[in-house]
Design a protein around this motif. Sequence first.
Motif, short mmCIF file in Angstrom:
data_model
loop_
_atom_site.label_atom_id
_atom_site.label_comp_id
_atom_site.label_asym_id
_atom_site.label_seq_id
_atom_site.Cartn_x
_atom_site.Cartn_y
_atom_site.Cartn_z
N VAL A 25 0.78 -1.25 0.08
CA VAL A 25 0.09 -0.04 0.15
C VAL A 25 0.98 1.45 0.02
CG1 VAL A 25 -1.85 1.34 1.15
CG2 VAL A 25 -1.75 -1.34 1.20
N ILE A 26 0.66 2.21 -0.65
CA ILE A 26 1.35 3.46 -0.85
C ILE A 26 0.10 4.80 -0.46
CG2 ILE A 26 2.41 5.07 -2.09
CD1 ILE A 26 3.29 2.79 -4.24
N LEU A 27 0.58 5.36 0.49
CA LEU A 27 -0.11 6.57 1.05
C LEU A 27 0.43 7.70 0.52
CD1 LEU A 27 -0.54 5.41 4.76
CD2 LEU A 27 -1.98 4.79 2.81
N MET A 28 -0.45 8.45 0.15
CA MET A 28 0.20 9.86 -0.70
C MET A 28 -0.73 11.06 0.04
SD MET A 28 0.73 8.86 -4.49
CE MET A 28 1.58 7.63 -5.01
N ASP A 29 -0.02 12.19 0.61
CA ASP A 29 -0.64 13.06 1.39
C ASP A 29 -0.69 14.53 0.28
OD1 ASP A 29 -2.18 14.65 3.07
OD2 ASP A 29 -0.33 14.68 4.75
N GLU A 30 -1.35 14.63 -0.18
CA GLU A 30 -1.48 15.62 -1.19
C GLU A 30 -0.09 15.99 -1.68
OE1 GLU A 30 -3.65 19.45 -0.56
OE2 GLU A 30 -4.51 18.75 1.27
N PRO A 31 0.36 14.90 -2.48
CA PRO A 31 2.20 14.87 -3.00
C PRO A 31 2.18 15.92 -4.12
CG PRO A 31 0.55 13.03 -3.77
CD PRO A 31 -0.10 13.60 -2.83
N LEU A 32 0.94 16.36 -4.68
CA LEU A 32 1.27 17.46 -5.94
C LEU A 32 0.98 18.87 -5.46
CD1 LEU A 32 -0.50 15.15 -8.71
CD2 LEU A 32 1.75 15.05 -7.68
N GLY A 33 0.62 19.08 -4.26
CA GLY A 33 0.11 20.17 -3.65
C GLY A 33 1.16 21.37 -3.95
N ALA A 34 2.57 21.03 -3.71
CA ALA A 34 3.57 21.96 -3.85
C ALA A 34 3.84 22.50 -5.36
CB ALA A 34 4.75 21.81 -3.24
N LEU A 35 3.42 21.86 -6.19
CA LEU A 35 3.59 21.98 -7.89
C LEU A 35 2.77 22.84 -8.37
CD1 LEU A 35 4.22 18.32 -8.90
CD2 LEU A 35 5.88 19.63 -7.76
N ASP A 36 3.15 23.79 -9.48
CA ASP A 36 2.62 24.71 -10.18
C ASP A 36 1.42 23.98 -11.13
OD1 ASP A 36 3.42 24.25 -13.00
OD2 ASP A 36 5.21 25.02 -12.16
N LYS A 37 0.66 24.55 -11.61
CA LYS A 37 -0.55 24.07 -12.23
C LYS A 37 -0.09 23.07 -13.35
CE LYS A 37 -5.19 24.86 -14.23
NZ LYS A 37 -5.99 25.75 -14.66
N LYS A 38 0.56 23.62 -14.09
CA LYS A 38 1.01 22.88 -15.42
C LYS A 38 1.80 21.43 -15.10
CE LYS A 38 3.42 23.30 -20.04
NZ LYS A 38 4.19 24.28 -20.79
N LEU A 39 2.71 21.58 -14.13
CA LEU A 39 3.48 20.67 -13.88
C LEU A 39 2.85 19.73 -12.90
CD1 LEU A 39 6.32 19.20 -13.35
CD2 LEU A 39 6.77 20.45 -11.49
N ARG A 40 1.66 20.09 -12.03
CA ARG A 40 0.80 19.25 -11.23
C ARG A 40 -0.05 18.23 -12.43
NH1 ARG A 40 -2.18 21.09 -6.31
NH2 ARG A 40 -3.62 19.69 -5.70
N GLN A 41 -0.48 18.95 -13.30
CA GLN A 41 -1.75 18.18 -14.36
C GLN A 41 -0.61 17.24 -15.17
OE1 GLN A 41 -2.86 21.55 -16.65
NE2 GLN A 41 -4.62 21.69 -15.53
#
Length: 261
Positions: free
Chosen positions: A180-196
């Motif tokens: 099992v892999i848990l992820m706590d908002e792992p993309l929250g620190a990225l800008d919108k384009k990189l996040r997508q």
Amino acid sequence: MAWKLPIRVRRVERRMTNSDGNNGTCKAAVSLQRVSRQFGKVTAVDDVSLDVAPGEFLSLVGPSGSGKTTLLMMLAGFERPGSGRLYVDGRDITGLAPNHRNISMVFQKYALFPHRTVAENIAFPLRMRGMGRAERERRVKEALAAVKLDGYGGRMPAQLSGGQQQRVALARAIVFEPPVILMDEPLGALDKKLRQHMQIELKELQGRLDATVIFVTHDQEEALTMSDRIAILDHGRLVQVGSPRDLYQAPATAFVADFVG
């Protein structure tokens, strides 16, 4: 490492077992049974029961203070439930220390060691498990390839972009083959384009590994895009669980309808 290639297309709808394991077509990889947690007089998680299927990507969403991160912290072992039980692959992990749960976690701010190379960061959980050097090096090389960072093992975290650091954190999370892999908002620190972009890469990686992922996000669109199922929390209670289509077309409450948009 037993990683599955190419990407396997999975059905979004999955019949789940009940908490007692007697019904349904697949045994739950993760099972929460009537889990609650209080902080003083505040009930952060209130009698939550939830099963997650093997290989499923399930997102926990809800407004701030809804209990989603507390639920994740209890699964990781950083918080203890006040009541209820937690199971992974049928094993009761409720009282186990985090390092005995065989669960990996990816944090929003990556939590990489700045004084260690990329390879050393990824190898860290293997060293903690006493794995020999040759096997560590083999697994690190495969993990780097899985996140498309071949040849980056000798770099320092400060030499990497935000997206590359996130991939290193993912490589460290998968290198010891956790169930099992848990992820706590792992993309929250990225800008919108990189996040997508990372949403696509993360989904592809999860498909290749056939990993069970529990993903916390405050972004409804992100959850709708990436998830097999979504669990919506409000004031610590689980108000609805379903596929993105189910939640969008048949919200159980006005709160769900408003939250999903």
